[in-house]
Motif scaffolding. Structure first.
Motif: not given
Length: 456
Positions: A448, A450-456
């Protein structure tokens, strides 16, 4: 008969310990449990109780009987003398006096011991112990069927190593024999199995052995009246004491039934487990130990209560050290409830290292011991085992090294140190099973993040 209170002065680790046992004013249970680390003094308390009670059973047998002294090694290292004081409530009114005052139900006595060459600092006072024993002796003189209280101590040394079927010594099994070896420092249960064999021999002489009944069954089943009469006659010949033992074992271990001695193809003790007949020697150590413990309590109650319709309803005091010894966790969970249900009028004082023993019985009174001090715990009923391990037994719920690594992993995820977290996760994945719950949770949290950082 119940122990209300015990006071230890310079006994074991305890400079001064005054403790009440269940049932108390605020706790209706008949079970008190002591928990604590090894060396905290749990066994010392049980041994002190057994030592004090030994004077009652000795003076019940003979007017000037002597119980066990306080061992010199039980005296606190920094002290020259020790004492045990015990307060007993005998609500069964052994004197048969219906007008007995409430204060006359309480009996208190003390036992003292000084080191050799030291001046006595305490004195023994056994007057009320003698008085209580005399009340029972008077009652027995008037009526030899008078019920007597069970007094028994089961220490850690109670392993069933073998089951003696050849009786080398002829024993007597009279009422007062219910106290034989009941407070010794070590029990091997030989007497229980020898007693069972002798009682069953007598039972078979007056009844029809099971193997004969099994042979007659296909012949007589066609005539239901004859078969029913035969069973009723056989039931009336059943030994009352053996019936109490078999009943207690079946209540405690519902999958076990019909303990008996078999003579073919060779002499052995048998029991039905889940409908299959087994040699008792085939049972696990835990099964044998629990069967022998429960059977011995029932045996002594039956011997001491010859006139009771249900001997298991007899009263008394039972001390059991490390009650969870050899027992599967599922049995530990139900242990206290089954003790209360099977022996409803007995007071139990137990020690344990198992969180399951104290978390699955609603009213059990629990004390924790630390450094010669005690603390009463709030009810642990309904708590999960991990919580009890952490809060009561001061024990980590998992390996401390792994626990520290899991905490480091969670901290790294929380602080968004993703590379460090991934490295820690990879290391733990190599060490732990793939389905490890905390590892699966950490992996999801990291994904989760990693996904949050990828979206930013």
């Amino acid at each position: 008969m119940e122990i209300q209170r015990v006071i230890l002065n310079n006994v074991g680790l305890f400079e001064n310990l005054e403790i009440s046992l269940a049932p108390t004013e605020h706790n209706p249970s008949n079970i008190t449990v002591f928990v604590g680390n090894n060396g905290a003094g749990k066994t010392s308390i049980l041994k002190a109780l057994a030592t004090s009670l030994s004077w009652f059973t000795a003076r019940l047998r003979t007017e000037k009987g002597s119980g066990n002294p306080i061992p010199e090694e039980a005296i606190l290292n920094t002290a020259n003398a020790a004492s045990i004081e015990i307060e007993i409530c005998d609500s069964f009114n052994a004197a048969g006096n219906s007008n007995q005052n409430e204060s006359e139900r309480y009996f208190k006595w003390s036992l003292a011991k000084s080191r050799k060459g030291r001046k006595a600092q305490h004195t023994s006072n056994l007057n009320e112990c003698t008085h209580l024993a005399n009340l029972y002796r008077d009652a027995l003189t008037r009526d030899d069927k008078t019920s007597l209280p069970l007094i028994a101590f089961y220490p850690v040394e109670r392993v069933v190593l073998d089951i003696p079927l050849k009786i080398r010594t002829k024993h007597t099994f009279l009422q007062l024999d219910g106290y034989d070896n009941s407070l010794i420092q070590g029990v091997d249960f030989h007497r229980f199995f020898e007693w069972f064999r002798e009682r069953e021999d007598a039972e078979n002489e007056s009844g029809i052995p099971d193997y004969v009944l099994s042979q007659l069954k296909p012949i007589l089943e066609a005539n239901q009246d004859a078969w029913q009469q035969l069973n009723e006659l056989n039931a009336s010949a059943r030994d009352r004491q053996l019936t109490a033992v078999r009943t207690a074992i079946h209540r405690f271990m519902p999958h076990m039934d019909n303990l008996r001695v078999r003579r073919k193809p060779r002499l052995h003790m048998a029991i039905d487990k889940n409908g299959e007949t087994l040699n008792v020697a085939q049972l696990s150590q835990g099964e044998k130990s629990l069967m022998a413990l429960v059977g011995d309590v029932a045996r002594r109650l039956a011997m001491l209560n010859p006139a009771l319709e249900n001997p298991l309803a007899g009263d008394g005091i039972v001390l059991i050290d490390e009650v969870d010894l050899h027992l599967h966790p599922s049995w530990q969970r139900s242990l206290c409830n089954r003790l209360s249900e099977t022996f409803p009028n007995c007071q139990f004082v137990l020690t344990t290292h198992s969180p399951l023993v104290i978390s699955d019985c609603k009213n059990v009174l629990v004390y924790t011991l630390t450094d010669g001090k005690f603390r009463q715990l709030p009810s642990q009923y309904g708590q999960d085992a991990n919580t009890v391990l952490l809060d009561v037994m001061d024990t980590s719920i998992r390996n401390e090294g792994i626990n520290a690594e899991l905490n480091d992993l969670l901290d790294a995820i929380q602080d968004s140190k993703l590379a460090e977290a991934q490295q820690l996760l990879s290391k733990l994945t190599e060490e732990l099973p793939a389905n490890h719950l905390e590892l699966v949770k950490a992996e999801l949290l990291l994904r989760k993040q990693k996904l949050r950082h990828a979206n930013h």
